[in-house]
Design a protein around this motif. Structure first.
Motif, PDB file in Angstrom:
ATOM      1  N   PHE A  41       7.863   7.556  -1.134  1.00 12.18           N
ATOM      2  CA  PHE A  41       9.322   7.553  -1.244  1.00 12.18           C
ATOM      3  C   PHE A  41       9.719   7.466  -2.703  1.00 12.18           C
ATOM      4  O   PHE A  41       9.155   6.692  -3.462  1.00 12.18           O
ATOM      5  CB  PHE A  41       9.944   6.373  -0.485  1.00 12.18           C
ATOM      6  N   ARG A  42      10.691   8.274  -3.079  1.00 15.34           N
ATOM      7  CA  ARG A  42      11.216   8.214  -4.442  1.00 15.34           C
ATOM      8  C   ARG A  42      12.735   8.144  -4.369  1.00 15.34           C
ATOM      9  O   ARG A  42      13.355   8.901  -3.618  1.00 15.34           O
ATOM     10  CB  ARG A  42      10.825   9.467  -5.239  1.00 15.34           C
ATOM     11  N   ALA A  43      13.299   7.255  -5.162  1.00 15.67           N
ATOM     12  CA  ALA A  43      14.753   7.140  -5.218  1.00 15.67           C
ATOM     13  C   ALA A  43      15.272   7.897  -6.429  1.00 15.67           C
ATOM     14  O   ALA A  43      14.750   7.741  -7.527  1.00 15.67           O
ATOM     15  CB  ALA A  43      15.153   5.677  -5.296  1.00 15.67           C
ATOM     16  N   HIS A  44      16.252   8.738  -6.211  1.00 14.10           N
ATOM     17  CA  HIS A  44      16.845   9.443  -7.338  1.00 14.10           C
ATOM     18  C   HIS A  44      17.936   8.579  -7.958  1.00 14.10           C
ATOM     19  O   HIS A  44      18.412   7.622  -7.353  1.00 14.10           O
ATOM     20  CB  HIS A  44      17.418  10.787  -6.895  1.00 14.10           C
TER      21      HIS A  44
ATOM     22  N   HIS B  97       0.804  -1.232   0.000  1.00 15.30           N
ATOM     23  CA  HIS B  97       0.000   0.000   0.000  1.00 15.30           C
ATOM     24  C   HIS B  97       0.831   1.273   0.000  1.00 15.30           C
ATOM     25  O   HIS B  97       0.287   2.364   0.056  1.00 15.30           O
ATOM     26  CB  HIS B  97      -0.930   0.009   1.219  1.00 15.30           C
ATOM     27  N   LEU B  98       2.154   1.147  -0.022  1.00 17.13           N
ATOM     28  CA  LEU B  98       2.978   2.349   0.049  1.00 17.13           C
ATOM     29  C   LEU B  98       3.167   2.952  -1.332  1.00 17.13           C
ATOM     30  O   LEU B  98       3.326   2.232  -2.314  1.00 17.13           O
ATOM     31  CB  LEU B  98       4.348   1.999   0.637  1.00 17.13           C
ATOM     32  N   ASP B  99       3.161   4.294  -1.380  1.00 12.66           N
ATOM     33  CA  ASP B  99       3.443   4.987  -2.628  1.00 12.66           C
ATOM     34  C   ASP B  99       4.963   5.156  -2.732  1.00 12.66           C
ATOM     35  O   ASP B  99       5.504   6.214  -2.462  1.00 12.66           O
ATOM     36  CB  ASP B  99       2.716   6.343  -2.622  1.00 12.66           C
ATOM     37  N   TRP B 100       5.602   4.070  -3.079  1.00 13.52           N
ATOM     38  CA  TRP B 100       7.065   4.056  -3.184  1.00 13.52           C
ATOM     39  C   TRP B 100       7.443   3.603  -4.588  1.00 13.52           C
ATOM     40  O   TRP B 100       6.661   2.920  -5.246  1.00 13.52           O
ATOM     41  CB  TRP B 100       7.664   3.039  -2.198  1.00 13.52           C
ATOM     42  N   SER B 101       8.670   3.941  -5.004  1.00 10.36           N
ATOM     43  CA  SER B 101       9.160   3.424  -6.283  1.00 10.36           C
ATOM     44  C   SER B 101       9.072   1.899  -6.255  1.00 10.36           C
ATOM     45  O   SER B 101       9.389   1.269  -5.254  1.00 10.36           O
ATOM     46  CB  SER B 101      10.623   3.781  -6.530  1.00 10.36           C
ATOM     47  N   ASP B 102       8.675   1.331  -7.371  1.00 11.97           N
ATOM     48  CA  ASP B 102       8.578  -0.116  -7.486  1.00 11.97           C
ATOM     49  C   ASP B 102       9.885  -0.818  -7.156  1.00 11.97           C
ATOM     50  O   ASP B 102       9.904  -1.842  -6.484  1.00 11.97           O
ATOM     51  CB  ASP B 102       8.196  -0.496  -8.923  1.00 11.97           C
ATOM     52  N   THR B 103      10.965  -0.230  -7.650  1.00 17.24           N
ATOM     53  CA  THR B 103      12.254  -0.887  -7.449  1.00 17.24           C
ATOM     54  C   THR B 103      12.567  -0.989  -5.963  1.00 17.24           C
ATOM     55  O   THR B 103      13.082  -2.002  -5.507  1.00 17.24           O
ATOM     56  CB  THR B 103      13.371  -0.088  -8.134  1.00 17.24           C
TER      57      THR B 103
ATOM     58  N   ARG C  29      10.415  -1.053  -3.460  1.00 15.39           N
ATOM     59  CA  ARG C  29       9.545  -2.035  -2.809  1.00 15.39           C
ATOM     60  C   ARG C  29      10.004  -3.450  -3.113  1.00 15.39           C
ATOM     61  O   ARG C  29       9.998  -4.318  -2.249  1.00 15.39           O
ATOM     62  CB  ARG C  29       8.099  -1.830  -3.265  1.00 15.39           C
ATOM     63  N   LYS C  30      10.433  -3.670  -4.339  1.00 10.85           N
ATOM     64  CA  LYS C  30      10.901  -5.015  -4.690  1.00 10.85           C
ATOM     65  C   LYS C  30      12.179  -5.352  -3.941  1.00 10.85           C
ATOM     66  O   LYS C  30      12.357  -6.481  -3.485  1.00 10.85           O
ATOM     67  CB  LYS C  30      11.113  -5.132  -6.200  1.00 10.85           C
ATOM     68  N   ALA C  31      13.065  -4.354  -3.823  1.00  8.56           N
ATOM     69  CA  ALA C  31      14.313  -4.596  -3.090  1.00  8.56           C
ATOM     70  C   ALA C  31      13.998  -4.979  -1.646  1.00  8.56           C
ATOM     71  O   ALA C  31      14.608  -5.879  -1.075  1.00  8.56           O
ATOM     72  CB  ALA C  31      15.203  -3.364  -3.139  1.00  8.56           C
TER      73      ALA C  31
ATOM     74  N   HIS D 166      20.257   3.305   0.141  1.00  4.49           N
ATOM     75  CA  HIS D 166      19.575   3.082   1.420  1.00  4.49           C
ATOM     76  C   HIS D 166      18.212   2.448   1.250  1.00  4.49           C
ATOM     77  O   HIS D 166      17.410   2.413   2.175  1.00  4.49           O
ATOM     78  CB  HIS D 166      19.446   4.401   2.179  1.00  4.49           C
ATOM     79  N   ALA D 167      17.975   1.931   0.041  1.00  6.64           N
ATOM     80  CA  ALA D 167      16.644   1.387  -0.263  1.00  6.64           C
ATOM     81  C   ALA D 167      16.295   0.212   0.635  1.00  6.64           C
ATOM     82  O   ALA D 167      15.129  -0.057   0.885  1.00  6.64           O
ATOM     83  CB  ALA D 167      16.575   0.972  -1.725  1.00  6.64           C
ATOM     84  N   VAL D 168      17.290  -0.490   1.100  1.00  2.00           N
ATOM     85  CA  VAL D 168      16.994  -1.673   1.889  1.00  2.00           C
ATOM     86  C   VAL D 168      17.157  -1.417   3.384  1.00  2.00           C
ATOM     87  O   VAL D 168      16.180  -1.355   4.119  1.00  2.00           O
ATOM     88  CB  VAL D 168      17.846  -2.872   1.433  1.00  2.00           C
ATOM     89  N   LEU D 169      18.399  -1.232   3.835  1.00  2.94           N
ATOM     90  CA  LEU D 169      18.623  -1.228   5.276  1.00  2.94           C
ATOM     91  C   LEU D 169      17.983  -0.042   5.993  1.00  2.94           C
ATOM     92  O   LEU D 169      17.142  -0.222   6.872  1.00  2.94           O
ATOM     93  CB  LEU D 169      20.125  -1.281   5.569  1.00  2.94           C
ATOM     94  N   HIS D 170      18.370   1.158   5.620  1.00  2.00           N
ATOM     95  CA  HIS D 170      17.864   2.328   6.335  1.00  2.00           C
ATOM     96  C   HIS D 170      16.342   2.370   6.338  1.00  2.00           C
ATOM     97  O   HIS D 170      15.708   2.567   7.372  1.00  2.00           O
ATOM     98  CB  HIS D 170      18.438   3.610   5.730  1.00  2.00           C
ATOM     99  N   LEU D 171      15.753   2.186   5.169  1.00  4.15           N
ATOM    100  CA  LEU D 171      14.293   2.294   5.093  1.00  4.15           C
ATOM    101  C   LEU D 171      13.613   1.167   5.859  1.00  4.15           C
ATOM    102  O   LEU D 171      12.563   1.360   6.470  1.00  4.15           O
ATOM    103  CB  LEU D 171      13.836   2.290   3.629  1.00  4.15           C
ATOM    104  N   MET D 172      14.206  -0.005   5.842  1.00  2.80           N
ATOM    105  CA  MET D 172      13.632  -1.135   6.576  1.00  2.80           C
ATOM    106  C   MET D 172      13.682  -0.874   8.080  1.00  2.80           C
ATOM    107  O   MET D 172      12.706  -1.103   8.796  1.00  2.80           O
ATOM    108  CB  MET D 172      14.415  -2.401   6.237  1.00  2.80           C
ATOM    109  N   TYR D 173      14.824  -0.401   8.549  1.00  6.05           N
ATOM    110  CA  TYR D 173      14.972  -0.158   9.987  1.00  6.05           C
ATOM    111  C   TYR D 173      14.038   0.960  10.449  1.00  6.05           C
ATOM    112  O   TYR D 173      13.429   0.871  11.523  1.00  6.05           O
ATOM    113  CB  TYR D 173      16.425   0.193  10.314  1.00  6.05           C
TER     114      TYR D 173
END
Length: 817
Positions: free
Chosen positions: A581-584, A215-221, A223-225, A551-558
């Motif tokens: 969230f949007r990743a540049h 349900h999050l409005d985040w970049s697909d990449t 969320r998949k990561a 930081h798509a995985v660790l920081h955001l997950m924590y």
RNA sequence: GCCGGGGUGGCGGAACGGUAGACGCGGCGGCCUCAAAAGCCGCUGUCCGAAAGGGCGUGCGGGUUCGAAUCCCGCCCCCGGCACCA
């Protein structure tokens, strides 16, 4: 440069407006304003680690993209809060300080000062009144408070875990200091050592962390990561009875997790990880020496070297056996390091016929390989030159023979369940979060170890547990944190029984500092609470978070995990911290990542010096699609530089009078483009549209009408805020454009052209264009197309089969010759 | 190996299945200037042609379609992440 004919001098304009913003508090909120903001919009960017080298282009790229978004929202009427801070604890600073022979307590403040100066020059809309510094005791008191919340909720556990150990430097190494299995400093092979460390039980939240992603409005990449990192897999736990020396059932079981319980009839041996607790009891006397030798070797290898996929499989037979409850056969138990202790149960049933790794191992050690799945062209006896993992039906599997593998996972597990040796199970690859660091530069973990009471929480009223200034903070051969050498610091009394006790001497992971900082920003005016309820309700969760993929995985997950925990404990009324969230992308130079070793690092200071921050910002945003990054070229900056100069000339030289209709249409088209593209991070195309518009305004060297250029000023403001302020003032307004201006509206009626150029094709090939009135009837357009000289040539003597007309765009004659 | 993201002029990059190459850099020619900076005008995918015009062109090979950079199938290459995950 200082020529008086040139009215636009970026350095002067920028200094002027940076001073004005500061004097007027344009970008900062007072506590009162934060409390009463009517349309709060929390725009977050990833706070930087203040390195000694200073701000680099990647930082500026990241922050400018976020700042453009912030300024766009502000011009659209939102009260935008864009705070900034410094993530200044951690191993980078510590190592740098060690290298330079400076104390981090001296190094960090000077780095922060330098970063602050540089950040202010970039023209970001940062609220400096709400800045945070993770190394400030006033901040980390609350980092320690967060730890205590988890500790008291039973979510912080102390358990033994391996650390990387360099036997030559005699010190614990962080994962990033281990390069290909060797110590980055001396090149010695790194070993594992087991020590007691603190873990946060993030695995208990694995399913929620996974489910919420939906349900999050985040970049697909991203969320998949995250989903991959959580790594949910469905399968079964199967329990294999362990046999004793006489071959009778010992009563113990060896439990395995498998995603392929359907292949259990093909399990011809078992493998346990070298660290598996059952190795001792399973190993027979005759094999003991060999097993011990193998285990010692395996622990000597560090995790990186051990997990190299392409090395040949190694292992030893324990001398012990299990009994395969599906086939009734006795199967040997081996120890091998291709089985990892920290996934599943640390033990597997090996099905060499249908698993590549097991096949390789079985071939190496001449263990039996049995086919239990037949592909479409196979039968039960077709030889297996390699593991077969495709679809098919079960064979050599008792009464399951003939079952399609697609249906058999469930069927076999249910059968095993009835017989008491199997259970459906979900497994995650996510691990608990180890937050202990045997290091100096971090917040001390707020625990006191008491012989009588065990680990005891430091009372909240005693926070912060201040990190003492220790001149010799180098890790040493003791294998414990440098704080363990500071007796006057670690000696204390137990908060519960008052007996002599000892402080925890490990510090916490930097990711804990950054795991909650966004909660702190709106509440920095409060020193008696981590975050204020009123402020938090108004501002959180974060509306838009823009940051790097690293930081798509660790920081955001924590951060998500901590937020969920604080929600469950009643401190927050939301459980996901970042709504959007949007990743540049990454900014490269000459096609590759900037790095000191490549020598292709772009240093921002001289560029800002020469061209100004507005030009630099605009150029960075123009380079390529923001979410994909782009390649930096030294000469490319000339484009935006000239564009901003021309814009200045046209606006300041504009005359009163009616707008030219064609130019006015272009202006409205540009407003539409910017309005639609900027919120979706389409920065490069928005800037291109602005350039195109200005080209139309200036076509043939004409003087602009005020009405033509006035709307362009707010449109360009997110990219070039200082220039926009200057032009806003030149147009006769008082105060900041970000307070006074409204994002312009476009008029649908003014977008439409009265005539259009229609492409004319014959058999799909372009043969000409004709100008017709917009919305002209098909037969009119076809008539005009037919009359076009070149088209007529192609149609002469051909048989028309069909005519395709796309209104206002194209005519295609399909002919046969 | 798996999961993402990409391959378009000399370069960065634009293109709801409908005129490929917007915008910008670089290059060439010109104007202004004592000169420079800034600014302005024109040309600039490639091949043939004096021109009109035409051929070829979006990594490679097929397909769908009146029409494909875009959709489908099969490959190749590059970048990023994960990697013995049972």
């Amino acid at each position: 440069m200082d020529n008086e004919n040139d009215g636009y001098v970026p350095s002067q304009v920028e200094a002027k407006w940076q001073r004005a913003w500061e004097d007027r508090g344009t970008n900062t909120f007072t506590r009162e304003q934060l409390t009463t903001a009517e349309r709060p919009y929390y725009n977050l960017l990833m706070f930087p680690y203040p390195s000694a080298e200073g701000l680099h282009v990647g930082n500026i790229y990241a922050f400018t993209g976020a700042d453009v978004h912030a300024r766009f929202k502000r011009l659209n009427g939102f009260d935008v809060f864009e705070p900034i801070g410094f993530d200044a604890f951690g191993i980078h600073s510590e190592n740098f300080a060690l290298k330079m022979g400076v104390h981090p307590m001296d190094l960090i403040p000077s780095n922060v000062r330098n970063f602050t100066r540089q950040l202010k020059r970039t023209g970001g809309m940062f609220d400096w009144d709400h800045a945070v510094d993770t190394t400030d005791p006033a901040y980390y008191a609350w980092t320690q408070w967060v730890f205590l919340k988890l500790f008291k909720a039973g979510l912080a556990e102390r358990k033994e875990a391996p650390v990387n150990w360099c036997p030559s430097c005699m010190t614990v190494l962080a994962n990033e200091q281990v390069i290909a299995g060797e110590c980055e400093r001396c090149g010695t092979a790194v070993e594992q050592r087991r020590i007691a460390q603190w873990f946060f039980a993030i695995t208990r939240y694995a399913q929620r962390l996974l489910d919420n992603l939906e349900h999050l409005d985040w970049s697909d990449t991203t969320r998949k990561a995250q989903a991959n990192w959580i790594g949910r897999s469905e399968g079964a736990e199967l329990r294999f009875p362990v046999l004793d020396a006489t071959g009778a059932d010992s009563g113990a079981t060896l439990d395995v997790f498998t995603t392929r319980p359907d292949t259990v009839f093909g399990a011809t041996y078992m493998v346990v990880a070298p660290e598996h607790p059952l190795v001792d009891s399973i190993t027979s006397g005759a094999q003991r020496a060999e097993v011990e030798k193998y285990r010692a070797e395996a622990t000597r290898k560090d995790l990186v070297a051990r997990q190299k996929v392409d090395k040949t499989k190694t292992g030893v037979f324990t001398g012990g056996y299990c009994h395969n409850p599906a086939t009734g056969q006795r199967i040997p138990v081996w120890v091998a390091d291709y089985v990892l202790m920290d996934y599943g149960t640390g033990a597997i049933m090996a099905v060499p016929g249908h698993d590549g790794r097991d096949f390789e191992f079985a071939t190496e050690f001449e263990l039996p390989i049995v086919r239990v799945v037949a592909g479409p062209d196979d039968d039960a006896d077709t030889p297996l030159p390699e593991a077969y993992v495709g679809p098919g039906t079960l064979v050599n599997s008792g009464h399951f023979d003939g079952t399609d593998v697609a249906d058999s996972v469930r069927a076999v597990t249910e059968w095993a369940e009835e017989q008491g040796w199997g259970t459906m199970r979900v497994n995650y690859r996510l691990h608990d979060w180890c937050i202990s660091r045997q290091r100096y530069w971090g917040p001390p973990i707020p625990i006191v170890h008491c012989d009588a009471c065990g680990p005891v929480a430091v009372p909240e009223s005693d926070l912060p547990v201040v990190l003492p200034r220790v001149e010799d903070f180098k890790p040493d051969d003791s294998g414990v944190s440098p704080l363990a050498r500071v007796e006057e610091w670690y000696r204390t009394t137990c908060p519960e029984c008052g007996a002599e006790a000892r402080r925890e001497t490990d510090v916490s992971d930097t990711f804990l500092d950054s795991g909650w900082y966004f909660l702190r920003y709106p509440s920095t005016d409060f020193d008696d609470r981590a975050f204020d309820q009123v402020m938090t309700k108004r501002w959180l969760p974060v509306d838009t978070y823009i940051g790097g993929n690293e930081h798509a995985v660790l920081h955001l997950m924590y951060a998500r995990f901590l937020t969920m925990v604080l929600h469950d404990l009643g401190h927050l009324d939301f459980e996901e911290p970042f709504t959007r969230f949007r990743a540049h992308g990454l900014i490269t130079k000459d096609g590759s990542k900037m790095s000191k070793s490549r020598g292709n690092v772009v240093v921002p200071d001289p560029i800002i010096e020469e061209y100004g921050a507005d030009t630099f910002r605009t150029y960075l945003m123009f380079l390529g699609p923001y979410e994909e990054g782009g390649d930096y070229s030294d000469s490319g900056i000339q484009g935006p530089f000239g564009f901003l100069h021309r814009l200045y000339d046209s606006v300041t030289g504009a005359q009163d009078g009616p707008p030219d209709p064609d130019v006015e249409r272009k202006v409205h088209q540009t407003i539409k483009q910017c309005t639609e593209q900027i919120p979706n991070l389409g920065y490069n195309t928005s800037i291109a549209a602005l350039m195109e518009c200005l080209n139309a305004v200036r076509a043939g060297g004409r003087t602009a009408a005020r009405a033509e250029v006035e709307p362009l000023v707010p449109l360009v403001a997110p990219f070039a805020p200082h220039l926009a302020e200057e032009l806003w003032e030149a147009l006769g307004h008082e105060g900041s454009i970000f307070d006074g201006a409204h994002w312009p509206d476009f008029d649908e009626a003014k977008l439409v052209e009265d005539s259009v150029q229609v492409a004319v094709q014959v058999n799909g090939k372009l043969r000409g264009t004709v100008g017709v009135p917009k919305g002209a009837e098909d037969d009119v357009v076809v008539g005009a197309a037919r009359a076009e000289e070149n088209v007529a040539r192609y149609l002469a003597g051909a048989t028309e089969r069909k005519v395709i007309v796309v209104k206002d765009r194209l005519v295609n004659f399909v002919v046969a010759s």
